[in-house]
Design a protein around this motif. Structure first.
Motif, PDB file in Angstrom:
ATOM      1  N   TYR A  26      72.065 -16.378 -34.801  1.00 28.86           N
ATOM      2  CA  TYR A  26      72.863 -17.372 -35.519  1.00 28.86           C
ATOM      3  C   TYR A  26      74.344 -17.053 -35.449  1.00 28.86           C
ATOM      4  N   ASN A  27      75.127 -18.090 -35.610  1.00 23.32           N
ATOM      5  CA  ASN A  27      76.570 -17.940 -35.769  1.00 23.32           C
ATOM      6  C   ASN A  27      76.983 -18.854 -36.924  1.00 23.32           C
ATOM      7  N   PHE A  28      77.200 -18.245 -38.089  1.00 23.40           N
ATOM      8  CA  PHE A  28      77.530 -19.020 -39.276  1.00 23.40           C
ATOM      9  C   PHE A  28      79.028 -19.263 -39.417  1.00 23.40           C
ATOM     10  N   GLY A  29      79.806 -18.699 -38.525  1.00 27.48           N
ATOM     11  CA  GLY A  29      81.244 -18.937 -38.560  1.00 27.48           C
ATOM     12  C   GLY A  29      81.921 -18.428 -39.810  1.00 27.48           C
ATOM     13  N   PHE A  30      81.415 -17.317 -40.365  1.00 25.22           N
ATOM     14  CA  PHE A  30      82.004 -16.772 -41.584  1.00 25.22           C
ATOM     15  C   PHE A  30      83.459 -16.353 -41.356  1.00 25.22           C
ATOM     16  N   THR A  31      84.337 -16.806 -42.216  1.00 19.83           N
ATOM     17  CA  THR A  31      85.728 -16.334 -42.200  1.00 19.83           C
ATOM     18  C   THR A  31      86.129 -15.751 -43.544  1.00 19.83           C
ATOM     19  N   ASP A  32      85.537 -16.266 -44.623  1.00 19.85           N
ATOM     20  CA  ASP A  32      85.834 -15.716 -45.950  1.00 19.85           C
ATOM     21  C   ASP A  32      84.704 -16.072 -46.903  1.00 19.85           C
ATOM     22  N   ALA A  56      70.966 -28.101 -38.866  1.00 16.03           N
ATOM     23  CA  ALA A  56      70.754 -26.663 -38.674  1.00 16.03           C
ATOM     24  C   ALA A  56      71.224 -26.186 -37.303  1.00 16.03           C
ATOM     25  N   ALA A  57      71.134 -27.036 -36.298  1.00 14.42           N
ATOM     26  CA  ALA A  57      71.391 -26.642 -34.912  1.00 14.42           C
ATOM     27  C   ALA A  57      72.751 -25.991 -34.675  1.00 14.42           C
ATOM     28  N   PRO A  58      73.835 -26.438 -35.315  1.00 12.85           N
ATOM     29  CA  PRO A  58      75.133 -25.803 -35.042  1.00 12.85           C
ATOM     30  C   PRO A  58      75.183 -24.314 -35.392  1.00 12.85           C
ATOM     31  N   PHE A  59      74.275 -23.858 -36.251  1.00  9.86           N
ATOM     32  CA  PHE A  59      74.253 -22.444 -36.634  1.00  9.86           C
ATOM     33  C   PHE A  59      73.407 -21.598 -35.690  1.00  9.86           C
ATOM     34  N   ILE A  60      72.585 -22.235 -34.843  1.00  9.14           N
ATOM     35  CA  ILE A  60      71.643 -21.521 -33.988  1.00  9.14           C
ATOM     36  C   ILE A  60      72.229 -21.366 -32.585  1.00  9.14           C
ATOM     37  N   THR A  61      72.301 -20.130 -32.120  1.00  5.71           N
ATOM     38  CA  THR A  61      72.856 -19.879 -30.784  1.00  5.71           C
ATOM     39  C   THR A  61      71.774 -19.645 -29.746  1.00  5.71           C
ATOM     40  N   GLU A  62      70.646 -19.053 -30.156  1.00  7.09           N
ATOM     41  CA  GLU A  62      69.576 -18.740 -29.213  1.00  7.09           C
ATOM     42  C   GLU A  62      68.305 -18.420 -29.989  1.00  7.09           C
ATOM     43  N   CYS A  63      67.165 -18.873 -29.453  1.00  4.85           N
ATOM     44  CA  CYS A  63      65.872 -18.581 -30.082  1.00  4.85           C
ATOM     45  C   CYS A  63      64.967 -17.844 -29.100  1.00  4.85           C
ATOM     46  N   PRO A  64      64.108 -16.953 -29.590  1.00  2.00           N
ATOM     47  CA  PRO A  64      63.182 -16.236 -28.713  1.00  2.00           C
ATOM     48  C   PRO A  64      62.215 -17.195 -28.028  1.00  2.00           C
ATOM     49  N   ALA A  65      61.678 -16.764 -26.900  1.00  2.00           N
ATOM     50  CA  ALA A  65      60.679 -17.569 -26.204  1.00  2.00           C
ATOM     51  C   ALA A  65      59.494 -17.821 -27.123  1.00  2.00           C
ATOM     52  N   GLY A  66      59.054 -19.061 -27.160  1.00  2.00           N
ATOM     53  CA  GLY A  66      57.921 -19.413 -28.004  1.00  2.00           C
ATOM     54  C   GLY A  66      58.310 -19.828 -29.405  1.00  2.00           C
ATOM     55  N   SER A  67      59.575 -19.639 -29.755  1.00  2.00           N
ATOM     56  CA  SER A  67      60.019 -19.994 -31.107  1.00  2.00           C
ATOM     57  C   SER A  67      60.840 -21.272 -31.132  1.00  2.00           C
ATOM     58  N   ASN A  68      60.933 -21.927 -29.990  1.00  2.00           N
ATOM     59  CA  ASN A  68      61.626 -23.211 -29.935  1.00  2.00           C
ATOM     60  C   ASN A  68      60.613 -24.308 -30.222  1.00  2.00           C
ATOM     61  N   LEU A  69      60.776 -24.997 -31.345  1.00  5.49           N
ATOM     62  CA  LEU A  69      59.812 -26.010 -31.762  1.00  5.49           C
ATOM     63  C   LEU A  69      60.026 -27.354 -31.073  1.00  5.49           C
ATOM     64  N   ASN A  70      61.014 -27.429 -30.184  1.00 10.15           N
ATOM     65  CA  ASN A  70      61.265 -28.644 -29.407  1.00 10.15           C
ATOM     66  C   ASN A  70      61.505 -29.868 -30.284  1.00 10.15           C
ATOM     67  N   VAL A  71      62.241 -29.661 -31.352  1.00  5.83           N
ATOM     68  CA  VAL A  71      62.687 -30.777 -32.185  1.00  5.83           C
ATOM     69  C   VAL A  71      64.100 -31.131 -31.733  1.00  5.83           C
ATOM     70  N   PRO A  72      64.296 -32.274 -31.131  1.00 12.86           N
ATOM     71  CA  PRO A  72      65.628 -32.602 -30.612  1.00 12.86           C
ATOM     72  C   PRO A  72      66.596 -32.984 -31.718  1.00 12.86           C
ATOM     73  N   ALA A  73      67.803 -32.481 -31.613  1.00  7.44           N
ATOM     74  CA  ALA A  73      68.856 -32.841 -32.564  1.00  7.44           C
ATOM     75  C   ALA A  73      69.548 -34.120 -32.114  1.00  7.44           C
ATOM     76  N   PHE A  74      70.002 -34.904 -33.063  1.00  8.00           N
ATOM     77  CA  PHE A  74      70.841 -36.052 -32.751  1.00  8.00           C
ATOM     78  C   PHE A  74      72.254 -35.557 -32.422  1.00  8.00           C
TER      79      PHE A  74
END
Length: 299
Positions: A119-125, A200-218
């Protein structure tokens, strides 16, 4: 009346997220595995729980990473008391408990649970962390509500309902420490899986093989005005928007405003967190949603 009912049905289906599962002594995995009757959209209870685990992984990681990055003094500087900081940390602990419960239950049913992503939550403060937590908890409640009518197991539904009240307390507490109205509306709003994953997708950078539920984001909505401190009557400029309507989903209902010249006006009667979408018709279904949702926070 029929049109209103159809808008509600479109928002609900096919929502697939729940935030918890009964403890194993109340609902055994072997029984879960035997009840693989598909909900509308071809989703089984296991599919729903796997999606729930995906989101719980994200929420748990969010609080863990945030508190590892920002010391208590940063939250004190925001005006939070020691008790409020401890309560915020407790929210993170309950999300981790939800993860553990889902992992055990899915595995005991004979299925491989999805693993956490990167994940990349973009924390700055610390202020940004609290603001993001407010949105995440609101989306979690909406996602959980959307799952309720799709679960085949009444045992899961009953226990999940007890967890929903805790998730709602999370949201209320964070709204309070953020200086927002604790209970801005009489009703919450269910949200479907693609809408939830879009947020949720903007926070996710990469998922392990088999953990992608194939739900497409708009596609995401690009608002030049931002999403905070939005008020009724305000004109929202939507960059590159193609569509006919801006849909504002709030309190279980939807208000449609024409999208003209790349902008639309926020309607009256909205409160709290509002889901905005761009649609090609006056309904909120996957086949007509062109972009969004984006979470607007009403001032």
């Amino acid at each position: 009346m029929l049109g209103t009912m159809m808008k509600w049905i479109c928002i609900l289906g096919p929502a697939v997220v729940v935030h918890a599962l009964p403890t194993l002594h109340t609902y055994h995995g072997s029984h879960l595995g035997s009840r693989q009757q598909a909900a509308p959209g071809g989703l089984t209870d296991i599919d729903i729980l796997q999606f729930a685990l995906t989101l719980e992984h994200l929420e748990s990681a969010f609080y863990k990473e945030g508190f590892a990055k920002f010391p208590a003094s940063d939250f004190t500087a925001l005006g939070l008391t020691e008790e409020e900081i401890a309560a915020l940390q407790q929210i993170g602990q309950t999300e981790a408990t939800h993860v553990s419960m889902l992992l055990s239950a899915i595995a005991s049913a004979g299925f491989q649970p999805v693993m956490p992503c990167k994940y990349n939550f973009g924390f700055t403060d610390a202020a940004g962390m609290v603001a993001t937590a407010r949105v995440l908890e609101a989306v979690g409640v909406s996602a959980y509500l959307g799952a309720a009518p799709l679960l085949n197991s009444s045992a899961i539904l009953s226990t999940a309902a007890t967890i929903l009240t805790v998730e709602s307390r999370h949201q209320t507490f964070i709204r309070t420490v953020s200086g927002a109205e604790p209970v801005p509306a009489a009703f919450d709003t269910p949200l479907g899986p693609r809408g939830v994953f879009t947020l949720a997708a903007p926070f996710i950078t990469e998922c392990p093989a088999g953990s992608n539920l194939n739900v497409p984001a708009f596609p995401a909505i690009q608002l030049s005005t931002g999403t905070s401190n939005i008020s009724a009557g305000q004109s929202l400029a939507v960059a590159g928007a193609e569509g006919s309507f801006c849909a504002f989903v709030n309190q279980g209902a939807t208000k449609f405003v024409p999208l003209a010249g790349g902008s639309c006006t926020v309607p009256q009667g909205l409160a709290g967190e509002v889901y905005m979408m761009i649609t090609s018709a006056e309904r909120v279904c996957d086949d007509v949603i062109l972009a969004g949702p984006s979470v607007l926070e009403l001032s």
